[in-house]
Scaffold this active site. Structure first.
Site, PDB file in Angstrom:
ATOM      1  N   ASN A 193      -0.569 -40.622 -34.961  1.00 27.86           N
ATOM      2  CA  ASN A 193       0.324 -39.652 -34.343  1.00 27.86           C
ATOM      3  C   ASN A 193       0.271 -38.335 -35.116  1.00 27.86           C
ATOM      4  O   ASN A 193       0.074 -38.309 -36.326  1.00 27.86           O
ATOM      5  CB  ASN A 193       1.758 -40.184 -34.206  1.00 27.86           C
ATOM      6  CG  ASN A 193       2.408 -40.607 -35.504  1.00 27.86           C
ATOM      7  OD1 ASN A 193       1.791 -41.200 -36.377  1.00 27.86           O
ATOM      8  ND2 ASN A 193       3.703 -40.336 -35.630  1.00 27.86           N
ATOM      9  N   GLU A 235       2.493 -34.875 -35.285  1.00 26.86           N
ATOM     10  CA  GLU A 235       3.696 -34.144 -34.899  1.00 26.86           C
ATOM     11  C   GLU A 235       3.506 -32.646 -35.067  1.00 26.86           C
ATOM     12  O   GLU A 235       2.500 -32.187 -35.602  1.00 26.86           O
ATOM     13  CB  GLU A 235       4.888 -34.639 -35.733  1.00 26.86           C
ATOM     14  CG  GLU A 235       5.237 -36.076 -35.433  1.00 26.86           C
ATOM     15  CD  GLU A 235       6.422 -36.582 -36.225  1.00 26.86           C
ATOM     16  OE1 GLU A 235       6.870 -37.694 -35.905  1.00 26.86           O
ATOM     17  OE2 GLU A 235       6.898 -35.899 -37.155  1.00 26.86           O
ATOM     18  N   CYS A 251       1.022 -38.819 -29.574  1.00 27.08           N
ATOM     19  CA  CYS A 251       1.100 -40.177 -30.105  1.00 27.08           C
ATOM     20  C   CYS A 251      -0.282 -40.693 -30.499  1.00 27.08           C
ATOM     21  O   CYS A 251      -1.308 -40.254 -29.981  1.00 27.08           O
ATOM     22  CB  CYS A 251       1.707 -41.111 -29.063  1.00 27.08           C
ATOM     23  SG  CYS A 251       3.364 -40.676 -28.548  1.00 27.08           S
ATOM     24  N   GLU A 305      -1.709 -43.457 -29.793  1.00 22.71           N
ATOM     25  CA  GLU A 305      -2.455 -44.079 -28.692  1.00 22.71           C
ATOM     26  C   GLU A 305      -3.247 -43.045 -27.900  1.00 22.71           C
ATOM     27  O   GLU A 305      -4.409 -43.269 -27.547  1.00 22.71           O
ATOM     28  CB  GLU A 305      -1.492 -44.815 -27.747  1.00 22.71           C
ATOM     29  CG  GLU A 305      -0.742 -45.965 -28.399  1.00 22.71           C
ATOM     30  CD  GLU A 305       0.593 -45.566 -29.038  1.00 22.71           C
ATOM     31  OE1 GLU A 305       1.471 -46.439 -29.135  1.00 22.71           O
ATOM     32  OE2 GLU A 305       0.761 -44.395 -29.435  1.00 22.71           O
ATOM     33  N   CYS A 356       5.264 -45.743 -26.088  1.00 27.04           N
ATOM     34  CA  CYS A 356       6.201 -44.981 -25.268  1.00 27.04           C
ATOM     35  C   CYS A 356       5.702 -44.936 -23.818  1.00 27.04           C
ATOM     36  O   CYS A 356       4.577 -45.348 -23.511  1.00 27.04           O
ATOM     37  CB  CYS A 356       6.368 -43.564 -25.833  1.00 27.04           C
ATOM     38  SG  CYS A 356       4.947 -42.476 -25.539  1.00 27.04           S
ATOM     39  N   CYS A 361       2.421 -42.984 -23.206  1.00 24.94           N
ATOM     40  CA  CYS A 361       1.255 -43.741 -23.677  1.00 24.94           C
ATOM     41  C   CYS A 361       0.955 -44.932 -22.774  1.00 24.94           C
ATOM     42  O   CYS A 361      -0.205 -45.247 -22.528  1.00 24.94           O
ATOM     43  CB  CYS A 361       1.462 -44.189 -25.119  1.00 24.94           C
ATOM     44  SG  CYS A 361       1.353 -42.813 -26.283  1.00 24.94           S
TER      45      CYS A 361
END
Length: 161
Positions: free
Chosen positions: A62, A64, A73, A75, A112, A115
């Protein structure tokens, strides 16, 4: 009215030692790569590792951003890398792990919603199920047999036809 029920099967292991060797190695790769995550705001480091059908290993973490929530993310970083470097090669299995710097990292957590949608799209595009291994840095390991199970009634290209 007709009432219908959705359910899916998954495998639950008490820890990484119960996994077959190739799955254990993939999960360990995801655990190790959590250290490369850039998560100075959430302190929730996620690592993903995928084994492609051609034997290649692709990883993602991930990333940010101060302009939250514009991060990405692990994924989706992984899916982007796989599609960029190996555009026609399906993913066989993805392992996803996390290191929660503010708490425990002992239970499997699921991707999430964005994803889940991205995994479903990739799976549909490649016409091959993606196995998903979910675990923290220790503890139980959950294995889902197809990304489609994580997003019942998912929106796909066939809905736009």
């Amino acid at each position: 009215m007709n009432r219908k029920t959705y359910h899916f099967d998954y495998d639950l292991y008490s820890d990484i030692s119960e996994l077959p060797g190739s799955d254990a190695r993939l999960l360990e790769s995801a655990r190790v790569v959590t250290a490369d995550a850039y998560a100075p705001y959430s302190h929730f480091h996620v690592g993903a590792a995928a084994m492609l059908t051609n034997g290649e290993l692709v990883k993602g973490t991930n990333q940010e951003n101060a302009a939250y929530p514009v991060g990405i993310c692990a994924e989706r970083v992984l899916l982007s890398a796989a599609a960029s470097f190996f555009p026609d090669v399906p993913i066989h299995t993805i392992a996803i792990s996390y290191h929660n710097l503010k708490g425990k990292s002992t239970i499997p957590v699921s991707p999430c919603g964005i994803c889940r949608q991205s995994l479903l799209e990739y799976e549909t595009r490649m016409q091959q199920p993606i196995r998903i291994i979910l675990a923290g840095l220790e503890g139980e390991v959950l294995v889902v047999h197809t990304a489609a199970d994580l997003l019942p009634l998912g929106f796909t290209a066939t809905d736009m036809a």
